[in-house]
Design a protein around this motif. Sequence first.
Motif, PDB file in Angstrom:
ATOM      1  N   SER A  70       0.822  -1.214   0.000  1.00 37.01           N
ATOM      2  CA  SER A  70       0.000   0.000   0.000  1.00 37.01           C
ATOM      3  C   SER A  70       0.856   1.265   0.000  1.00 37.01           C
ATOM      4  O   SER A  70       0.502   2.262  -0.639  1.00 37.01           O
ATOM      5  CB  SER A  70      -0.951   0.001   1.203  1.00 37.01           C
ATOM      6  OG  SER A  70      -0.222  -0.076   2.407  1.00 37.01           O
ATOM      7  N   VAL A  71       1.996   1.222   0.671  1.00 37.57           N
ATOM      8  CA  VAL A  71       2.893   2.382   0.704  1.00 37.57           C
ATOM      9  C   VAL A  71       3.551   2.584  -0.659  1.00 37.57           C
ATOM     10  O   VAL A  71       3.643   3.708  -1.169  1.00 37.57           O
ATOM     11  CB  VAL A  71       3.951   2.223   1.814  1.00 37.57           C
ATOM     12  CG1 VAL A  71       5.019   3.310   1.729  1.00 37.57           C
ATOM     13  CG2 VAL A  71       3.295   2.224   3.189  1.00 37.57           C
ATOM     14  N   GLN A  74       1.081   4.038  -3.055  1.00 37.88           N
ATOM     15  CA  GLN A  74       0.897   5.461  -2.770  1.00 37.88           C
ATOM     16  C   GLN A  74       2.052   6.286  -3.343  1.00 37.88           C
ATOM     17  O   GLN A  74       1.850   7.320  -3.969  1.00 37.88           O
ATOM     18  CB  GLN A  74       0.772   5.682  -1.258  1.00 37.88           C
ATOM     19  CG  GLN A  74       0.497   7.122  -0.857  1.00 37.88           C
ATOM     20  CD  GLN A  74       1.733   7.984  -0.666  1.00 37.88           C
ATOM     21  OE1 GLN A  74       2.830   7.490  -0.450  1.00 37.88           O
ATOM     22  NE2 GLN A  74       1.559   9.281  -0.791  1.00 37.88           N
ATOM     23  N   GLN A  75       3.288   5.811  -3.140  1.00 33.22           N
ATOM     24  CA  GLN A  75       4.453   6.551  -3.631  1.00 33.22           C
ATOM     25  C   GLN A  75       4.441   6.641  -5.154  1.00 33.22           C
ATOM     26  O   GLN A  75       4.742   7.696  -5.727  1.00 33.22           O
ATOM     27  CB  GLN A  75       5.735   5.876  -3.147  1.00 33.22           C
ATOM     28  CG  GLN A  75       5.947   5.991  -1.658  1.00 33.22           C
ATOM     29  CD  GLN A  75       7.099   5.132  -1.150  1.00 33.22           C
ATOM     30  OE1 GLN A  75       7.518   4.157  -1.790  1.00 33.22           O
ATOM     31  NE2 GLN A  75       7.618   5.481   0.017  1.00 33.22           N
ATOM     32  N   GLN A  78       1.473   8.954  -6.248  1.00 38.08           N
ATOM     33  CA  GLN A  78       1.812  10.341  -5.908  1.00 38.08           C
ATOM     34  C   GLN A  78       2.908  10.852  -6.840  1.00 38.08           C
ATOM     35  O   GLN A  78       2.888  12.014  -7.255  1.00 38.08           O
ATOM     36  CB  GLN A  78       2.247  10.459  -4.444  1.00 38.08           C
ATOM     37  CG  GLN A  78       2.393  11.897  -3.973  1.00 38.08           C
ATOM     38  CD  GLN A  78       1.071  12.642  -3.953  1.00 38.08           C
ATOM     39  OE1 GLN A  78       0.126  12.228  -3.297  1.00 38.08           O
ATOM     40  NE2 GLN A  78       1.004  13.760  -4.663  1.00 38.08           N
ATOM     41  N   GLY A 100      -6.859   2.850   2.623  1.00 35.75           N
ATOM     42  CA  GLY A 100      -5.509   2.843   2.076  1.00 35.75           C
ATOM     43  C   GLY A 100      -4.771   4.137   2.352  1.00 35.75           C
ATOM     44  O   GLY A 100      -5.253   5.020   3.064  1.00 35.75           O
ATOM     45  N   GLU A 101      -3.601   4.229   1.769  1.00 39.35           N
ATOM     46  CA  GLU A 101      -2.769   5.430   1.921  1.00 39.35           C
ATOM     47  C   GLU A 101      -3.423   6.595   1.187  1.00 39.35           C
ATOM     48  O   GLU A 101      -4.170   6.415   0.234  1.00 39.35           O
ATOM     49  CB  GLU A 101      -1.377   5.166   1.350  1.00 39.35           C
ATOM     50  CG  GLU A 101      -0.664   3.976   1.959  1.00 39.35           C
ATOM     51  CD  GLU A 101      -0.301   4.158   3.417  1.00 39.35           C
ATOM     52  OE1 GLU A 101       0.030   5.296   3.811  1.00 39.35           O
ATOM     53  OE2 GLU A 101      -0.352   3.170   4.166  1.00 39.35           O
ATOM     54  N   LYS A 102      -3.096   7.804   1.615  1.00 43.89           N
ATOM     55  CA  LYS A 102      -3.673   9.010   1.020  1.00 43.89           C
ATOM     56  C   LYS A 102      -2.730   9.604  -0.024  1.00 43.89           C
ATOM     57  O   LYS A 102      -1.525   9.536   0.098  1.00 43.89           O
ATOM     58  CB  LYS A 102      -3.932  10.042   2.109  1.00 43.89           C
ATOM     59  CG  LYS A 102      -4.859   9.554   3.199  1.00 43.89           C
ATOM     60  CD  LYS A 102      -5.939  10.552   3.460  1.00 43.89           C
ATOM     61  CE  LYS A 102      -6.847  10.189   4.611  1.00 43.89           C
ATOM     62  NZ  LYS A 102      -7.505   8.940   4.547  1.00 43.89           N
ATOM     63  N   ILE A 103      -3.340  10.173  -1.057  1.00 45.09           N
ATOM     64  CA  ILE A 103      -2.604  10.928  -2.068  1.00 45.09           C
ATOM     65  C   ILE A 103      -3.217  12.324  -2.116  1.00 45.09           C
ATOM     66  O   ILE A 103      -4.345  12.529  -1.676  1.00 45.09           O
ATOM     67  CB  ILE A 103      -2.657  10.262  -3.455  1.00 45.09           C
ATOM     68  CG1 ILE A 103      -4.095  10.052  -3.890  1.00 45.09           C
ATOM     69  CG2 ILE A 103      -1.884   8.957  -3.462  1.00 45.09           C
ATOM     70  CD1 ILE A 103      -4.262   9.839  -5.356  1.00 45.09           C
ATOM     71  N   SER A 115      -8.155   8.703  -0.710  1.00 42.45           N
ATOM     72  CA  SER A 115      -7.591   7.469  -0.150  1.00 42.45           C
ATOM     73  C   SER A 115      -7.536   6.418  -1.242  1.00 42.45           C
ATOM     74  O   SER A 115      -8.507   6.234  -1.980  1.00 42.45           O
ATOM     75  CB  SER A 115      -8.460   6.938   0.994  1.00 42.45           C
ATOM     76  OG  SER A 115      -8.361   7.753   2.110  1.00 42.45           O
ATOM     77  N   LEU A 116      -6.420   5.732  -1.325  1.00 45.85           N
ATOM     78  CA  LEU A 116      -6.297   4.605  -2.243  1.00 45.85           C
ATOM     79  C   LEU A 116      -6.871   3.368  -1.564  1.00 45.85           C
ATOM     80  O   LEU A 116      -7.002   3.335  -0.340  1.00 45.85           O
ATOM     81  CB  LEU A 116      -4.828   4.379  -2.600  1.00 45.85           C
ATOM     82  CG  LEU A 116      -4.170   5.489  -3.418  1.00 45.85           C
ATOM     83  CD1 LEU A 116      -2.670   5.258  -3.517  1.00 45.85           C
ATOM     84  CD2 LEU A 116      -4.795   5.587  -4.793  1.00 45.85           C
TER      85      LEU A 116
END
Length: 162
Positions: A70-71, A74-75, A78, A100-103, A115-116
């Motif tokens: 998930s990280v 996101q990276q 983004q 999930g992680e935010k963008i 949120s992903l």
Amino acid sequence: MTPLAISPPSSTPEPDMSSIPQDAATVPHSATPQVLTVCIYINKQANTGPNLDRKKIQQLPDHFGPDRPSVVLQQAVQGCIDCAFQQKTVFTLLTQGYGGEKISATFDGKQHLLSLPVVNSIDYVLRFLKKLCRSLHCENLFSDQPIGQHSWVIKEWIWLRT
């Protein structure tokens, strides 16, 4: 362009980590519960298409991870937003996920957050990024294998020997 609607199957059990290539994921060997980490490599020689700025792509790291799927997702997402000529173009391709992680993206005079989806496998990360890149017309931007300047020569040589 249509929004990406990629959601992990709800009835699929956790992936069998033994089927994931070790060069694409690192599975620590210990008595504690195992944590899957992934690494996604950036092909800086790829055609970046009409939406991503090649100069900004060159400034990205050579890879995202190793880290939780998930990280890394996101990276990578983004990174696409940050390298876009217009962040809104990339952002509007995405749909709201949960947990999930935010963008974030800045357009129309304000910052937008999303949120992903929660992801737990490298296959899901790769499918998501492949679909995003196809929508952005920048195929082959990401890979689960290291991207070297002469990697095609090695692959060709191996192919010729077999």
